[in-house]
Scaffold this active site. Structure first.
Site, PDB file in Angstrom:
ATOM      1  N   SER A 217      38.513   0.252 -96.740  1.00 52.04           N
ATOM      2  CA  SER A 217      37.818  -0.070 -95.515  1.00 52.04           C
ATOM      3  C   SER A 217      36.337   0.259 -95.632  1.00 52.04           C
ATOM      4  O   SER A 217      35.666  -0.210 -96.527  1.00 52.04           O
ATOM      5  CB  SER A 217      38.481   0.676 -94.369  1.00 52.04           C
ATOM      6  OG  SER A 217      38.089   0.141 -93.156  1.00 52.04           O
TER       7      SER A 217
ATOM      8  N   ASP B 215      44.299  -9.268 -92.626  1.00 49.46           N
ATOM      9  CA  ASP B 215      43.803  -7.923 -92.318  1.00 49.46           C
ATOM     10  C   ASP B 215      43.090  -7.970 -90.974  1.00 49.46           C
ATOM     11  O   ASP B 215      42.166  -8.755 -90.780  1.00 49.46           O
ATOM     12  CB  ASP B 215      42.833  -7.476 -93.419  1.00 49.46           C
ATOM     13  CG  ASP B 215      42.444  -6.007 -93.318  1.00 49.46           C
ATOM     14  OD1 ASP B 215      42.202  -5.529 -92.188  1.00 49.46           O
ATOM     15  OD2 ASP B 215      42.366  -5.347 -94.360  1.00 49.46           O
TER      16      ASP B 215
ATOM     17  N   HIS C 148      46.133  -3.599 -92.779  1.00 46.74           N
ATOM     18  CA  HIS C 148      44.792  -3.237 -93.222  1.00 46.74           C
ATOM     19  C   HIS C 148      44.866  -2.563 -94.575  1.00 46.74           C
ATOM     20  O   HIS C 148      45.489  -1.517 -94.714  1.00 46.74           O
ATOM     21  CB  HIS C 148      44.143  -2.315 -92.195  1.00 46.74           C
ATOM     22  CG  HIS C 148      42.763  -1.890 -92.566  1.00 46.74           C
ATOM     23  ND1 HIS C 148      41.780  -2.772 -92.947  1.00 46.74           N
ATOM     24  CD2 HIS C 148      42.207  -0.656 -92.646  1.00 46.74           C
ATOM     25  CE1 HIS C 148      40.680  -2.111 -93.218  1.00 46.74           C
ATOM     26  NE2 HIS C 148      40.917  -0.818 -93.058  1.00 46.74           N
TER      27      HIS C 148
END
Length: 544
Positions: free
Chosen positions: A253, A485, A513
């Site tokens: 991320s 995602d 994710h």
């Protein structure tokens, strides 16, 4: 719900997160629903934290420039320091404190102390150190290491590498940014982000102002020096102090932005870099927020299509379309906006629209959370019991049973608001953009548009701008993207991989994710082979 932490990643064995608001989250233990979410990852929300006030559709012309190869003399003492390792209190892990200059443009102006942890390689054929970061910004890398990476990464990886983490400046154990106290955060997280009139709009703006002013009052020394560029430079000091000629790194991320920034600044020091759930650095803040909004809508549609085939789905049965499921959820949110429901909270909080929306979004980070979300929605909609949805929301915000919050949300805003100019400068701009956000997500668009206002009142001007990262001369870098995602849309991974001169895109066709360690043997074997042998996946490799 305001200030969604940006892109982060949930942990395994206990973590999962990502979200919108001051930042956005990802999947590491850091943020989303208790044990379930713990299995996810940390993500930070670029959505609400900052970006230019234009709606550029893509690539910035400027590219991040590499720093000189030679270490400047004023920085030599930092690069030559020796860490004093001690027991962390967690079996098998050691901790130390590393110094870095608070201001790289003026190294003599003072230090910042950064917390570092490691777990030594278990085998004899050690390859060096492997630094990990779960995302955020604001997620504790040390917490991620101790609770997941240091014990949950494949045994062969842990045999070959010292597993290492450093909480970035301003985060967790590294001189954390401080803003609101627990009660003030409760008020902040419950404030209505879908204002119905001018009074509610003013209340929301007032909360954003109070949040920003408290950060400025309590963390004045830090706020100008928690950028991603500075954190990446700290990573290079750590690399040198650990004795590694090149940096090996797994970032999820927001951790992908941190890793890519390192590659852009120090391309000749790139070892084996995995960037999972990637962020495109060329996008401005408004564009990031808008595309993440669309990403959550994509994830919700996948949840809706699955939900209606389940006997316990409270939002509709077989034959109900995703749009109708969304309408039912929005109607429930409107009901909570007018009449919050009991949630069994010791401090007296009830479940209103904001906290409920946060709970739903938290579950979008990981498909494994869908069952828990169905149960939570059923309890709230059919039994007037908001406890389970409130627990999802609290997990996302990292609020404990005593009403105390980690500094996740504070650090998230501080980094995001410094890295990019604000998405909007005032309510009028949000109101003008509402149709676009609601088109991107009929379910979440309005709330996420208003949540993108938080950096408008930040006490420190942004020092960053959208830019490309090319990292010319770097060794192959693996960029991982998941097609559905919610927090870091797949197109961001495509964009970053295309910018990096040595980028290699690895695609996971699926939900959730980030992808590494989430159950795909194809993804895991490709990344493990790269970390062990240095062999990147072939161009165009796709897994499901």
């Amino acid at each position: 719900m305001h200030t969604w932490p940006s892109l982060r990643r949930p942990q395994r064995t206990g973590r999962t997160r990502t979200g919108p608001r001051a930042g956005t989250r990802s999947r590491a233990t850091a943020r989303v629903t208790g044990a379930l979410i713990a299995a996810a990852a940390l993500l930070v929300s670029a959505c609400s934290a900052g970006g230019s006030t234009t709606t550029s559709t893509g690539a910035a012309e400027a590219a991040l420039a590499a720093l000189p190869r030679a270490t400047p003399a004023p920085l030599a003492p930092y690069y030559n320091q020796h860490l004093r390792w001690r027991d962390c209190g967690v079996p098998g892990f050691q901790c130390a404190t590393m110094k870095a200059p608070l201001d790289y443009s003026d190294p003599g102006a003072g230090d910042i102390k950064l917390a570092v942890a490691r777990k030594r390689a278990t085998g004899k054929d050690r390859l060096g150190s492997l630094l990990v970061n779960p995302g955020g910004p604001g997620g504790s890398a040390i917490g991620y290491l101790e609770q997941y990476a240091g014990i949950g990464f494949p045994a062969e990886i842990r045999s070959l590498y010292d597993m290492v983490a450093m909480d970035p400046r301003g985060v967790a154990r590294s001189e954390p940014v401080e803003c609101l106290d627990g009660r003030q955060m409760d008020t902040f997280t419950q404030t209505d982000t879908t204002p119905d009139d001018r009074q509610e709009t003013n209340a929301l703006v007032g909360q954003f102002r109070k949040f920003a002013e408290s950060c400025g009052a309590r963390s004045a020394r830090l706020l100008r020096h928690v950028s991603t560029v500075e954190a990446a430079r700290d990573m290079d000091i750590l690399r040198a102090v650990l004795g590694d000629p090149k940096l090996n790194y797994v970032g999820a991320s927001y951790g992908t932005f941190l890793g890519a920034t390192y590659a852009g600044l120090f391309p000749d020091r790139v070892g084996r870099l995995v960037l999972d759930g990637a962020i495109d650095p060329s996008l401005d803040s408004r564009r990031v927020n808008l595309e993440q909004t669309a990403g959550f809508e994509t994830a919700f549609k996948a949840f809706a299509e699955d939900c209606v085939h389940r006997s316990d789905c409270p939002l509709g049965g077989k034959g109900t379309t995703p749009a109708q499921v969304g309408d039912h959820l929005k109607a429930f949110f409107r009901k909570l906006d007018a009449h919050p429901i009991p949630a069994g909270d010791a401090s007296g909080r009830k479940l209103g629209e904001s906290l409920a929306t946060t709970g739903v979004i938290a579950a979008m980070y990981d498909q494994a959370a869908w069952e828990r979300l169905r149960e939570a929605l059923s309890s709230a909609m059919q039994k007037n019991d908001g406890a389970d949805l409130l627990a999802l929301s609290d997990s996302y915000y990292e609020r404990d049973a005593k009403g105390q919050y980690s500094n996740l949300m504070m650090a998230n805003a501080a980094v995001n608001c410094l890295d990019l100019p604000p998405a909007f400068t005032g309510p009028a701009q949000v109101e003008q953009a509402l149709p676009t956000f609601e088109k991107a997500s009929p379910v979440f668009g309005e709330g996420l548009a208003w949540a993108s206002l938080n950096c408008a009142y930040w006490p420190v001007r942004a020092t960053g701008e959208p830019h490309r990262i090319e990292a010319r001369g770097a060794a192959p870098i693996v960029v991982v993207g998941t097609t559905r995602d919610p927090a870091t849309p797949y197109r961001w991974a495509q964009g970053l991989a295309a910018q990096l001169s040595s980028g290699r895109l690895l695609t996971y066709v699926g939900d959730g994710h980030t992808a590494y360690g989430r159950g795909s043997a194809c993804i895991d074997s490709a990344i493990n082979a790269y970390l062990i042998n240095g062999t990147p996946p072939p161009p165009g490799k796709r897994c499901s």
